[in-house]
Every structure is written in structure tokens, then in C-alpha cells.
Design a protein around this motif. Structure first.
Motif, PDB file in Angstrom:
ATOM      1  N   TYR A  74       0.830  -1.208   0.000  1.00 56.81           N
ATOM      2  CA  TYR A  74       0.000   0.000   0.000  1.00 56.81           C
ATOM      3  C   TYR A  74       0.865   1.258   0.000  1.00 56.81           C
ATOM      4  O   TYR A  74       0.540   2.248  -0.662  1.00 56.81           O
ATOM      5  CB  TYR A  74      -0.907  -0.010   1.229  1.00 56.81           C
ATOM      6  N   ALA A  75       1.983   1.199   0.733  1.00 53.57           N
ATOM      7  CA  ALA A  75       2.895   2.344   0.795  1.00 53.57           C
ATOM      8  C   ALA A  75       3.798   2.434  -0.421  1.00 53.57           C
ATOM      9  O   ALA A  75       4.610   3.355  -0.527  1.00 53.57           O
ATOM     10  CB  ALA A  75       3.739   2.253   2.061  1.00 53.57           C
ATOM     11  N   GLN A  76       3.663   1.480  -1.347  1.00 47.96           N
ATOM     12  CA  GLN A  76       4.482   1.424  -2.563  1.00 47.96           C
ATOM     13  C   GLN A  76       5.972   1.378  -2.220  1.00 47.96           C
ATOM     14  O   GLN A  76       6.799   2.013  -2.863  1.00 47.96           O
ATOM     15  CB  GLN A  76       4.163   2.595  -3.496  1.00 47.96           C
ATOM     16  N   ALA A  77       6.290   0.618  -1.178  1.00 43.79           N
ATOM     17  CA  ALA A  77       7.677   0.469  -0.752  1.00 43.79           C
ATOM     18  C   ALA A  77       8.383  -0.588  -1.593  1.00 43.79           C
ATOM     19  O   ALA A  77       7.750  -1.422  -2.240  1.00 43.79           O
ATOM     20  CB  ALA A  77       7.722   0.079   0.730  1.00 43.79           C
ATOM     21  N   ASN A  78       9.699  -0.541  -1.570  1.00 38.30           N
ATOM     22  CA  ASN A  78      10.517  -1.504  -2.298  1.00 38.30           C
ATOM     23  C   ASN A  78      10.785  -2.710  -1.395  1.00 38.30           C
ATOM     24  O   ASN A  78      11.538  -2.605  -0.423  1.00 38.30           O
ATOM     25  CB  ASN A  78      11.853  -0.865  -2.712  1.00 38.30           C
ATOM     26  N   ILE A  79      10.176  -3.852  -1.684  1.00 36.46           N
ATOM     27  CA  ILE A  79      10.337  -5.042  -0.858  1.00 36.46           C
ATOM     28  C   ILE A  79      11.466  -5.886  -1.442  1.00 36.46           C
ATOM     29  O   ILE A  79      11.359  -6.413  -2.545  1.00 36.46           O
ATOM     30  CB  ILE A  79       9.034  -5.859  -0.786  1.00 36.46           C
ATOM     31  N   LEU A  80      12.550  -5.998  -0.678  1.00 35.31           N
ATOM     32  CA  LEU A  80      13.702  -6.754  -1.164  1.00 35.31           C
ATOM     33  C   LEU A  80      13.455  -8.259  -1.051  1.00 35.31           C
ATOM     34  O   LEU A  80      13.880  -9.028  -1.917  1.00 35.31           O
ATOM     35  CB  LEU A  80      14.951  -6.368  -0.364  1.00 35.31           C
ATOM     36  N   GLY A  81      12.782  -8.685   0.026  1.00 41.25           N
ATOM     37  CA  GLY A  81      12.511 -10.107   0.158  1.00 41.25           C
ATOM     38  C   GLY A  81      12.098 -10.490   1.566  1.00 41.25           C
ATOM     39  O   GLY A  81      11.959  -9.652   2.457  1.00 41.25           O
ATOM     40  N   VAL A  82      11.888 -11.808   1.753  1.00 38.68           N
ATOM     41  CA  VAL A  82      11.410 -12.380   3.006  1.00 38.68           C
ATOM     42  C   VAL A  82      12.483 -13.286   3.595  1.00 38.68           C
ATOM     43  O   VAL A  82      13.167 -14.010   2.860  1.00 38.68           O
ATOM     44  CB  VAL A  82      10.116 -13.197   2.767  1.00 38.68           C
ATOM     45  N   VAL A  83      12.627 -13.232   4.916  1.00 44.46           N
ATOM     46  CA  VAL A  83      13.543 -14.110   5.651  1.00 44.46           C
ATOM     47  C   VAL A  83      12.719 -14.965   6.611  1.00 44.46           C
ATOM     48  O   VAL A  83      11.869 -14.444   7.331  1.00 44.46           O
ATOM     49  CB  VAL A  83      14.578 -13.305   6.456  1.00 44.46           C
ATOM     50  N   GLU A  84      12.974 -16.271   6.615  1.00 38.58           N
ATOM     51  CA  GLU A  84      12.325 -17.153   7.580  1.00 38.58           C
ATOM     52  C   GLU A  84      13.303 -17.428   8.717  1.00 38.58           C
ATOM     53  O   GLU A  84      14.295 -18.149   8.546  1.00 38.58           O
ATOM     54  CB  GLU A  84      11.894 -18.464   6.921  1.00 38.58           C
ATOM     55  N   ASN A  85      13.040 -16.835   9.870  1.00 34.63           N
ATOM     56  CA  ASN A  85      13.877 -17.047  11.050  1.00 34.63           C
ATOM     57  C   ASN A  85      13.289 -18.189  11.891  1.00 34.63           C
ATOM     58  O   ASN A  85      12.111 -18.530  11.755  1.00 34.63           O
ATOM     59  CB  ASN A  85      13.953 -15.755  11.872  1.00 34.63           C
ATOM     60  N   MET A  86      14.118 -18.758  12.769  1.00 36.40           N
ATOM     61  CA  MET A  86      13.696 -19.885  13.615  1.00 36.40           C
ATOM     62  C   MET A  86      13.152 -21.026  12.754  1.00 36.40           C
ATOM     63  O   MET A  86      12.159 -21.672  13.083  1.00 36.40           O
ATOM     64  CB  MET A  86      12.661 -19.436  14.649  1.00 36.40           C
ATOM     65  N   SER A  87      13.818 -21.242  11.639  1.00 32.25           N
ATOM     66  CA  SER A  87      13.400 -22.263  10.681  1.00 32.25           C
ATOM     67  C   SER A  87      14.012 -23.593  11.074  1.00 32.25           C
ATOM     68  O   SER A  87      15.080 -23.993  10.605  1.00 32.25           O
ATOM     69  CB  SER A  87      13.853 -21.860   9.276  1.00 32.25           C
ATOM     70  N   GLY A  88      13.344 -24.305  11.982  1.00 28.90           N
ATOM     71  CA  GLY A  88      13.900 -25.521  12.536  1.00 28.90           C
ATOM     72  C   GLY A  88      14.813 -25.218  13.711  1.00 28.90           C
ATOM     73  O   GLY A  88      15.317 -24.099  13.864  1.00 28.90           O
ATOM     74  N   LEU A  89      15.016 -26.198  14.585  1.00 31.31           N
ATOM     75  CA  LEU A  89      15.872 -26.074  15.768  1.00 31.31           C
ATOM     76  C   LEU A  89      17.085 -26.974  15.601  1.00 31.31           C
ATOM     77  O   LEU A  89      16.962 -28.154  15.277  1.00 31.31           O
ATOM     78  CB  LEU A  89      15.103 -26.486  17.023  1.00 31.31           C
ATOM     79  N   VAL A  90      18.275 -26.387  15.810  1.00 32.21           N
ATOM     80  CA  VAL A  90      19.508 -27.170  15.799  1.00 32.21           C
ATOM     81  C   VAL A  90      19.731 -27.711  17.203  1.00 32.21           C
ATOM     82  O   VAL A  90      19.948 -26.952  18.147  1.00 32.21           O
ATOM     83  CB  VAL A  90      20.709 -26.316  15.348  1.00 32.21           C
ATOM     84  N   CYS A  91      19.655 -29.029  17.362  1.00 37.56           N
ATOM     85  CA  CYS A  91      19.815 -29.660  18.668  1.00 37.56           C
ATOM     86  C   CYS A  91      21.234 -29.419  19.186  1.00 37.56           C
ATOM     87  O   CYS A  91      22.211 -29.696  18.483  1.00 37.56           O
ATOM     88  CB  CYS A  91      19.540 -31.162  18.584  1.00 37.56           C
ATOM     89  N   PRO A  92      21.383 -28.903  20.422  1.00 33.61           N
ATOM     90  CA  PRO A  92      22.727 -28.631  20.946  1.00 33.61           C
ATOM     91  C   PRO A  92      23.509 -29.897  21.269  1.00 33.61           C
ATOM     92  O   PRO A  92      24.723 -29.828  21.490  1.00 33.61           O
ATOM     93  CB  PRO A  92      22.429 -27.821  22.217  1.00 33.61           C
ATOM     94  N   HIS A  93      22.865 -31.039  21.284  1.00 35.75           N
ATOM     95  CA  HIS A  93      23.534 -32.289  21.632  1.00 35.75           C
ATOM     96  C   HIS A  93      23.993 -33.057  20.394  1.00 35.75           C
ATOM     97  O   HIS A  93      25.173 -33.364  20.237  1.00 35.75           O
ATOM     98  CB  HIS A  93      22.603 -33.152  22.485  1.00 35.75           C
ATOM     99  N   CYS A  94      23.049 -33.333  19.510  1.00 36.18           N
ATOM    100  CA  CYS A  94      23.405 -34.128  18.326  1.00 36.18           C
ATOM    101  C   CYS A  94      23.636 -33.267  17.088  1.00 36.18           C
ATOM    102  O   CYS A  94      24.075 -33.772  16.061  1.00 36.18           O
ATOM    103  CB  CYS A  94      22.306 -35.156  18.042  1.00 36.18           C
ATOM    104  N   ARG A  95      23.305 -31.961  17.172  1.00 35.71           N
ATOM    105  CA  ARG A  95      23.466 -31.001  16.070  1.00 35.71           C
ATOM    106  C   ARG A  95      22.590 -31.331  14.869  1.00 35.71           C
ATOM    107  O   ARG A  95      22.777 -30.774  13.778  1.00 35.71           O
ATOM    108  CB  ARG A  95      24.930 -30.889  15.616  1.00 35.71           C
ATOM    109  N   GLN A  96      21.605 -32.213  15.085  1.00 33.59           N
ATOM    110  CA  GLN A  96      20.626 -32.476  14.034  1.00 33.59           C
ATOM    111  C   GLN A  96      19.512 -31.437  14.116  1.00 33.59           C
ATOM    112  O   GLN A  96      19.329 -30.768  15.132  1.00 33.59           O
ATOM    113  CB  GLN A  96      20.053 -33.885  14.179  1.00 33.59           C
ATOM    114  N   GLU A  97      18.765 -31.299  13.048  1.00 35.98           N
ATOM    115  CA  GLU A  97      17.727 -30.269  12.991  1.00 35.98           C
ATOM    116  C   GLU A  97      16.355 -30.852  13.311  1.00 35.98           C
ATOM    117  O   GLU A  97      16.002 -31.930  12.834  1.00 35.98           O
ATOM    118  CB  GLU A  97      17.717 -29.617  11.611  1.00 35.98           C
TER     119      GLU A  97
END
Length: 303
Positions: free
Chosen positions: A204-227
Motif C-alpha cells: 500500500y505504501a508502494q515500498a521496495n520489498i527486497l525479500g522475506v527471511v524465515e527465522n527460527m526455521s527448525g531447531l539445531v539440537c545442541p547435543h546431536c546437532r541435528q535439525e
């Protein structure tokens, strides 16, 4: 590119009445500030506006790590924290103390060789003090963050915003019409619903949208380092596809990010390798490539 803090503020030195005008009121003061804002923005190649429609999606973490990764690539980078009521950037970078003034201009805090920071928290005597401001005062403060600060020449200015689509966002888009917007979301529908509102606001504001980022996309296990798909995955990509917006990347949730933030050292600055460090570095590269290929950015690029 020359380092900015070793020279006088060109915008202020070229307008000797600016310091008094910026502190005054009325049309003349605002006209003078407009001149200073234009002068400042002309020396910044890309302005990256990081936002989301919802709090708690790790937007500031994305902004800070992306800015640090760009700085590590050799770019001159500024971070402007316009979250007036909940500034967090200085703490994430381990920066303390108040901003200083030299030659009539505010000097940003320096982090490393290539990163410069301005935040509301660095203006408060007590960092735990609440800021009880309404819209007009927030608008004035954001404009001052541009006009009265010696940013110098930058490759990127990363602007970290509060959640939602309020006064701060409208002020940034009005003041920096060539800003390139990066929208941060998490994969679950609760976040995506609010982010869709943010995308509608930007359209609506006619802004320039560069793109989308997906954060917290899966959890990296601190023990086995698997997702582990803690909040599921892929919602950000689907949203980007629905609106025809570039998908800039996905960043996993990793406990090391929290530890690094509490240490005042962004995860991209840690020596050890990790999936989240690689993801933030890839995100910074994607943002740099997208900005450099953006038609809107080329129109406003310095010669």
C-alpha cells in the motif's frame, strides 16, 4: 571508501546554522533538517529496512547478524535502531555508554572496523529507563538519527524497526523512499498472519520489498546437532511465493545464538562454525546481491 569518523560531519559543516535549526521548531527547522537528511542519504549506497508484523520473531537478531556479516565482507555498514521503546541493538553488540557529539554532529558507536551504530538506548542515562513518547516525538527522533548523525559514507545502512506497522515504519518509508525492505517471519501460521499484514502495508505504501527471511526455521539440537522442525519449516518461502517476493533465506533456531547475544557478540563473529552462522552469512550475501541487482537501488546509487 574513506572511514567516516575521522573527518568532520560534512552535512553539518556545510550548513553552520544546522545545529540551532535542528533544535528549533517550525517549517524553517524542518526544511533545514530535510536538507541535512538528503545530504546524509546521498552518501549511503543501500538502505535496508528490516521489519516484521509481529514481535518475537528475532528481527533484531537478524538485523544485527546480517549487518555484522556484511561488515566482515569488507562493507562499511551502519545500524540505525529505530525501536524507540525497546532498543536492543547495543546490548547485542556489547556496546555501552552514551553517544558523543563532535563538531556539532552525533558520532555513532563503533563496533570493529566497519560497523557503526546509533540507538535510542545510547541516548539514555539509564538503559532500563522507559521511553514514554508519542508519535510526533518518535518521528522527530528518527529524522534526527539521520540528519544529526555523522554516518559518513556507507555501503549499507541497516534499519532495525519495532514490530508492527506504526509511526516508526511510516516515518522511515517517508524519509527514506528508496529503502529496501526485508520482512522477517517465523514459519508458523500465527506469525505469517501478521507478516501478511506487514506485506500489505508495504505494498500500500508502494515500498521496495527486497525479500522475506524465515527465522527460527527448525531447531539445531545442541547435543546431536541435528535439525528438529520445532515450529515447522517453509512458511516464509510459501508466503514469498504467494506475493511474488524473493525469498532471501532461512535461519535455524540455535541455542548458540542466545548465548552469543547475551555475551554481546553476534553469532557470526564467533570463531567456531555452526549452521546458524552459515545461514546468517548466506543471508547477508543474498541481501547484498539482491540490493545490488535492485532496479530501485540502481536509480539512487552514487556515481
Amino acid at each position: 571508501m574513506s572511514e567516516k569518523n575521522e573527518s568532520s560531519c560534512s552535512s553539518c559543516s556545510s550548513a553552520p546554522e544546522a545545529e540551532g535549526a535542528c533544535g528549533g521548531r517550525g517549517d524553517a527547522a524542518e526544511a533545514m533538517r530535510d536538507v541535512l537528511i538528503t545530504s546524509t542519504l546521498e552518501k549511503i549506497r543501500y538502505k535496508i529496512f528490516v521489519m516484521s508484523g509481529k514481535g518475537g520473531v528475532g528481527k533484531s537478531s537478524v538485523a544485527v547478524n546480517m549487518a555484522c556479516a556484511l561488515a566482515l565482507r569488507g562493507f562499511k555498514v551502519g545500524i540505525m535502531d529505530v525501536d524507540i521503546h525497546g532498543p536492543s541493538v547495543p546490548r547485542m553488540l556489547g556496546l555501552t555508554g552514551n553517544l558523543e557529539v563532535e563538531r556539532g554532529c552525533v558520532v555513532p558507536k563503533k563496533f570493529g572496523d566497519n560497523l557503526f551504530v546509533v540507538s535510542m538506548e545510547s541516548l539514555l542515562q539509564d538503559p532500563d529507563q522507559a521511553v514514554l513518547w508519542r508519535g510526533p516525538m518518535k518521528t522527530t527522533a528518527i529524522r534526527q538519527f539521520i540528519a544529526d548523525v555523522d554516518w559518513g559514507e556507507l555501503d549499507f545502512l541497516v534499519i532495525d524497526s519495532p514490530p508492527g506497522t506504526g509511526d516508526e515504519h511510516m516515518t522511515v518509508l517517508k524519509t527514506i523512499p528508496d529503502a529496501l525492505c526485508v520482512v522477517v517471519t517465523t514459519p508458523q501460521e500465527l506469525s505469517l498472519a501478521d507478516v501478511r499484514k506487514a506485506v500489505n502495508f508495504l505494498q500500500y505504501a508502494q515500498a521496495n520489498i527486497l525479500g522475506v527471511v524465515e527465522n527460527m526455521s527448525g531447531l539445531v539440537c545442541p547435543h546431536c546437532r541435528q535439525e528438529i522442525e520445532l515450529f515447522k519449516k517453509g512458511g516464509g518461502r510459501l508466503l514469498a511465493e504467494k506475493y511474488g517476493i524473493p525469498f532471501l533465506g532461512a535461519v535455524p533456531l540455535d541455542p548458540v545464538t542466545v548465548v552469543a547475544g547475551d555475551m554481546g557478540k553476534p553469532v557470526v563473529m564467533l570463531e567456531e562454525d555452526s549452521p546458524v552462522k552459515r545461514a546468517f552469512t548466506a543471508l547477508a550475501d543474498a541481501v547484498a546481491d539482491a540490493a545490488q541487482s535492485s532496479l530501485e537501488a540502481h536509480v539512487s546509487m552514487r556515481p
